[in-house]
Design a protein around this motif. Structure first.
Motif, PDB file in Angstrom:
ATOM      1  N   HIS A  18       0.801  -1.225   0.000  1.00  0.00           N
ATOM      2  CA  HIS A  18       0.000   0.000   0.000  1.00  0.00           C
ATOM      3  C   HIS A  18       0.834   1.275   0.000  1.00  0.00           C
ATOM      4  CE1 HIS A  18      -2.848  -3.065   1.051  1.00  0.00           C
ATOM      5  NE2 HIS A  18      -2.278  -3.256   2.216  1.00  0.00           N
ATOM      6  N   LEU A  19       2.167   1.152  -0.050  1.00  0.00           N
ATOM      7  CA  LEU A  19       3.034   2.312   0.113  1.00  0.00           C
ATOM      8  C   LEU A  19       3.783   2.666  -1.160  1.00  0.00           C
ATOM      9  CD1 LEU A  19       4.710   1.532   3.556  1.00  0.00           C
ATOM     10  CD2 LEU A  19       2.921   3.223   3.109  1.00  0.00           C
ATOM     11  N   PRO A  20       4.106   3.951  -1.347  1.00  0.00           N
ATOM     12  CA  PRO A  20       5.032   4.313  -2.419  1.00  0.00           C
ATOM     13  C   PRO A  20       6.380   3.615  -2.189  1.00  0.00           C
ATOM     14  CG  PRO A  20       3.980   6.268  -1.476  1.00  0.00           C
ATOM     15  CD  PRO A  20       3.631   5.124  -0.585  1.00  0.00           C
ATOM     16  N   MET A  21       6.999   3.144  -3.245  1.00  0.00           N
ATOM     17  CA  MET A  21       8.264   2.409  -3.160  1.00  0.00           C
ATOM     18  C   MET A  21       8.150   1.202  -2.238  1.00  0.00           C
ATOM     19  SD  MET A  21      11.064   5.515  -3.109  1.00  0.00           S
ATOM     20  CE  MET A  21      12.423   4.361  -3.297  1.00  0.00           C
ATOM     21  N   GLY A  22       6.959   0.592  -2.249  1.00  0.00           N
ATOM     22  CA  GLY A  22       6.724  -0.543  -1.370  1.00  0.00           C
ATOM     23  C   GLY A  22       7.599  -1.732  -1.674  1.00  0.00           C
ATOM     24  N   SER A  23       8.017  -1.902  -2.914  1.00  0.00           N
ATOM     25  CA  SER A  23       8.832  -3.076  -3.265  1.00  0.00           C
ATOM     26  C   SER A  23      10.169  -3.054  -2.532  1.00  0.00           C
ATOM     27  CB  SER A  23       9.055  -3.135  -4.772  1.00  0.00           C
ATOM     28  OG  SER A  23       9.717  -1.961  -5.231  1.00  0.00           O
ATOM     29  N   LEU A  24      10.758  -1.859  -2.345  1.00  0.00           N
ATOM     30  CA  LEU A  24      12.011  -1.754  -1.608  1.00  0.00           C
ATOM     31  C   LEU A  24      11.809  -2.134  -0.152  1.00  0.00           C
ATOM     32  CD1 LEU A  24      14.977  -0.902  -1.300  1.00  0.00           C
ATOM     33  CD2 LEU A  24      14.177   1.450  -0.957  1.00  0.00           C
ATOM     34  N   MET A  25      10.730  -1.638   0.448  1.00  0.00           N
ATOM     35  CA  MET A  25      10.461  -1.975   1.843  1.00  0.00           C
ATOM     36  C   MET A  25      10.180  -3.462   1.993  1.00  0.00           C
ATOM     37  SD  MET A  25       7.829  -0.141   4.466  1.00  0.00           S
ATOM     38  CE  MET A  25       7.944  -0.475   6.235  1.00  0.00           C
ATOM     39  N   ARG A  26       9.448  -4.039   1.037  1.00  0.00           N
ATOM     40  CA  ARG A  26       9.155  -5.468   1.101  1.00  0.00           C
ATOM     41  C   ARG A  26      10.443  -6.299   1.041  1.00  0.00           C
ATOM     42  NH1 ARG A  26       5.413  -5.277  -2.047  1.00  0.00           N
ATOM     43  NH2 ARG A  26       6.409  -5.679  -4.050  1.00  0.00           N
ATOM     44  N   ARG A  27      11.347  -5.922   0.136  1.00  0.00           N
ATOM     45  CA  ARG A  27      12.608  -6.665   0.019  1.00  0.00           C
ATOM     46  C   ARG A  27      13.413  -6.567   1.310  1.00  0.00           C
ATOM     47  NH1 ARG A  27      17.554  -4.954  -1.138  1.00  0.00           N
ATOM     48  NH2 ARG A  27      16.886  -2.953  -2.026  1.00  0.00           N
ATOM     49  N   ARG A  28      13.532  -5.358   1.838  1.00  0.00           N
ATOM     50  CA  ARG A  28      14.308  -5.204   3.069  1.00  0.00           C
ATOM     51  C   ARG A  28      13.648  -5.896   4.250  1.00  0.00           C
ATOM     52  NH1 ARG A  28      16.382   1.127   3.007  1.00  0.00           N
ATOM     53  NH2 ARG A  28      18.068   0.844   1.464  1.00  0.00           N
ATOM     54  N   GLY A  29      12.316  -5.818   4.317  1.00  0.00           N
ATOM     55  CA  GLY A  29      11.608  -6.501   5.404  1.00  0.00           C
ATOM     56  C   GLY A  29      11.790  -8.004   5.330  1.00  0.00           C
ATOM     57  N   ASN A  30      11.739  -8.553   4.122  1.00  0.00           N
ATOM     58  CA  ASN A  30      11.970  -9.989   3.944  1.00  0.00           C
ATOM     59  C   ASN A  30      13.387 -10.365   4.376  1.00  0.00           C
ATOM     60  OD1 ASN A  30       9.405 -10.355   2.884  1.00  0.00           O
ATOM     61  ND2 ASN A  30      10.079 -10.280   0.760  1.00  0.00           N
ATOM     62  N   GLU A  31      14.351  -9.513   4.018  1.00  0.00           N
ATOM     63  CA  GLU A  31      15.734  -9.789   4.397  1.00  0.00           C
ATOM     64  C   GLU A  31      15.924  -9.735   5.907  1.00  0.00           C
ATOM     65  OE1 GLU A  31      18.019  -6.925   2.275  1.00  0.00           O
ATOM     66  OE2 GLU A  31      17.776  -7.917   0.328  1.00  0.00           O
ATOM     67  N   LEU A  32      15.282  -8.759   6.562  1.00  0.00           N
ATOM     68  CA  LEU A  32      15.402  -8.656   8.020  1.00  0.00           C
ATOM     69  C   LEU A  32      14.748  -9.847   8.696  1.00  0.00           C
ATOM     70  CD1 LEU A  32      16.215  -7.154  10.565  1.00  0.00           C
ATOM     71  CD2 LEU A  32      14.123  -5.789  10.368  1.00  0.00           C
ATOM     72  N   ASP A  33      13.581 -10.245   8.214  1.00  0.00           N
ATOM     73  CA  ASP A  33      12.900 -11.407   8.780  1.00  0.00           C
ATOM     74  C   ASP A  33      13.791 -12.641   8.683  1.00  0.00           C
ATOM     75  OD1 ASP A  33      10.503 -12.234  10.065  1.00  0.00           O
ATOM     76  OD2 ASP A  33       9.835 -13.227   8.230  1.00  0.00           O
ATOM     77  N   ALA A  34      14.410 -12.845   7.522  1.00  0.00           N
ATOM     78  CA  ALA A  34      15.284 -14.000   7.333  1.00  0.00           C
ATOM     79  C   ALA A  34      16.533 -13.907   8.194  1.00  0.00           C
ATOM     80  CB  ALA A  34      15.664 -14.114   5.858  1.00  0.00           C
ATOM     81  N   ALA A  35      17.084 -12.682   8.337  1.00  0.00           N
ATOM     82  CA  ALA A  35      18.306 -12.506   9.126  1.00  0.00           C
ATOM     83  C   ALA A  35      18.063 -12.778  10.607  1.00  0.00           C
ATOM     84  CB  ALA A  35      18.855 -11.095   8.934  1.00  0.00           C
ATOM     85  N   VAL A  36      16.880 -12.445  11.098  1.00  0.00           N
ATOM     86  CA  VAL A  36      16.553 -12.740  12.500  1.00  0.00           C
ATOM     87  C   VAL A  36      16.336 -14.240  12.681  1.00  0.00           C
ATOM     88  CG1 VAL A  36      14.809 -12.433  14.299  1.00  0.00           C
ATOM     89  CG2 VAL A  36      15.617 -10.457  12.992  1.00  0.00           C
ATOM     90  N   ARG A  37      15.648 -14.858  11.753  1.00  0.00           N
ATOM     91  CA  ARG A  37      15.331 -16.285  11.872  1.00  0.00           C
ATOM     92  C   ARG A  37      16.581 -17.166  11.902  1.00  0.00           C
ATOM     93  NH1 ARG A  37      10.561 -18.431  11.773  1.00  0.00           N
ATOM     94  NH2 ARG A  37       8.702 -17.203  11.318  1.00  0.00           N
ATOM     95  N   VAL A  38      17.674 -16.701  11.306  1.00  0.00           N
ATOM     96  CA  VAL A  38      18.926 -17.461  11.342  1.00  0.00           C
ATOM     97  C   VAL A  38      19.354 -17.738  12.781  1.00  0.00           C
ATOM     98  CG1 VAL A  38      21.407 -17.270  10.875  1.00  0.00           C
ATOM     99  CG2 VAL A  38      19.759 -16.713   9.079  1.00  0.00           C
ATOM    100  N   HIS A  39      19.028 -16.819  13.690  1.00  0.00           N
ATOM    101  CA  HIS A  39      19.463 -16.934  15.087  1.00  0.00           C
ATOM    102  C   HIS A  39      18.467 -17.700  15.964  1.00  0.00           C
ATOM    103  CE1 HIS A  39      22.752 -14.020  14.489  1.00  0.00           C
ATOM    104  NE2 HIS A  39      21.909 -13.378  13.705  1.00  0.00           N
ATOM    105  N   LEU A  40      17.345 -18.100  15.402  1.00  0.00           N
ATOM    106  CA  LEU A  40      16.305 -18.761  16.184  1.00  0.00           C
ATOM    107  C   LEU A  40      16.368 -20.270  15.999  1.00  0.00           C
ATOM    108  CD1 LEU A  40      13.375 -16.301  15.338  1.00  0.00           C
ATOM    109  CD2 LEU A  40      14.816 -16.327  17.386  1.00  0.00           C
ATOM    110  N   PRO A  41      15.866 -21.037  16.990  1.00  0.00           N
ATOM    111  CA  PRO A  41      15.262 -20.566  18.246  1.00  0.00           C
ATOM    112  C   PRO A  41      16.306 -20.151  19.279  1.00  0.00           C
ATOM    113  CG  PRO A  41      15.283 -22.951  18.194  1.00  0.00           C
ATOM    114  CD  PRO A  41      15.808 -22.494  16.855  1.00  0.00           C
ATOM    115  N   LEU A  42      15.884 -19.310  20.207  1.00  0.00           N
ATOM    116  CA  LEU A  42      16.685 -18.900  21.345  1.00  0.00           C
ATOM    117  C   LEU A  42      15.941 -19.269  22.620  1.00  0.00           C
ATOM    118  CD1 LEU A  42      17.747 -15.307  20.204  1.00  0.00           C
ATOM    119  CD2 LEU A  42      19.249 -17.299  20.353  1.00  0.00           C
ATOM    120  N   ASP A  43      16.680 -19.689  23.629  1.00  0.00           N
ATOM    121  CA  ASP A  43      16.051 -20.039  24.903  1.00  0.00           C
ATOM    122  C   ASP A  43      15.329 -18.829  25.488  1.00  0.00           C
ATOM    123  OD1 ASP A  43      17.046 -22.597  24.724  1.00  0.00           O
ATOM    124  OD2 ASP A  43      18.793 -22.201  26.016  1.00  0.00           O
TER     125      ASP A  43
END
Length: 263
Positions: free
Chosen positions: A128-153
């Motif tokens: 729904h946002l202008p330049m949404g494709s850039l935000m989507r790509r970065r959000g996907n990358e951040l989600d994946a980068a966090v998941r690399v460290h999971l699970p955590l106790d």
């Protein structure tokens, strides 16, 4: 079940987009506190749940953690929630790996203090946002980068970014960047479900989800004038929507399970 809960974060956690008639913000973290309080009351423990919300809109992740995490840990709650990084990935340049590492380091600070951490991603507004494709790509990358460290106790992760229901325009406020009351209620239902806590039926989360999806509305000149240009102006002048604001609930406070205004 948790009886003391502190939320830290930015506008997502402060509750922007879910403004009450008196001007206060509510939001998903308030709904989670309410759900915990109602579950405690049902178990005969009325008045046992306390809640604070230190989140301030506009905060990038570094200042957010530096300002909000120490006072949250100092109050020794049973649960702290952390969401952040959304303001970072909207900047022209950002290191996704650095943002993910900040989140993981903050998680370890919380769990090393003997506190359970709720780590959660924000919902995805990119359709729904202008330049949404850039935000989507970065959000996907951040989600994946966090998941690399999971699970955590002692960390519960709730992935709202991947919740495709939340992509629907029905869940977004007029600025299309922040959730509306329905969107905040859905995020809260995702959190409560992850903890095995019943989602109050009066929120209507399931009924809304079962309804037909809405078509994406057009962005008009008025939309750009009211929302996009002020955002650009703040970026150019180094200002933030959170300048001068303080936490809406700075200290752990007993939650009244009957006091939350309806959706």
């Amino acid at each position: 079940m948790f009886t003391s809960y502190i939320a830290i974060g930015d506008s997502f956690t402060e509750g922007v987009g879910d403004e009450l008639p008196d001007g206060r913000t509510r939001g998903w973290a308030d709904f989670v506190a309410l759900g915990l309080a109602q579950a405690a009351t049902a178990n005969g423990d009325a008045g046992s749940v306390r809640y604070a919300n230190l989140a301030i809109r506009g905060r990038k992740l570094g200042p957010l953690i530096a300002e909000q995490l120490p006072p949250a840990v100092d109050q020794r709650p049973e649960l702290i929630s952390l969401n952040g990084g959304g303001n970072d990935i909207m900047r022209p340049r950002v290191s996704i790996e650095a943002v993910a590492q900040q989140l993981v380091d903050a998680a370890r600070t919380v769990t090393d203090a003997g506190i359970h951490l709720l780590l959660l991603s924000g919902a995805n507004p990119s359709l729904h946002l202008p330049m949404g494709s850039l935000m989507r790509r970065r959000g996907n990358e951040l989600d994946a980068a966090v998941r690399v460290h999971l699970p955590l106790d002692d960390v519960t992760y709730v992935d709202n970014w991947a919740d495709e229901r939340l992509w629907d325009i029905r869940y977004w406020s007029q600025d299309r960047l922040h959730l509306n009351p329905l969107g905040h209620a859905r995020v809260a239902s995702n959190v409560l479900t992850a903890f095995g806590v019943p989602v109050p039926a009066e929120w209507g989360v399931e009924e809304v989800a079962a309804g037909p999806a809405s078509a994406t509305s057009r962005r008009t000149a008025d939309y750009y004038r009211r929302y996009v240009l002020p955002w650009v102006g703040r970026r150019l002048t180094g200002r933030s929507s959170g300048d001068g604001r303080t936490a809406k609930i700075a200290e752990l406070t007993v939650v009244d399970p009957t006091a939350m205004p309806p959706l």
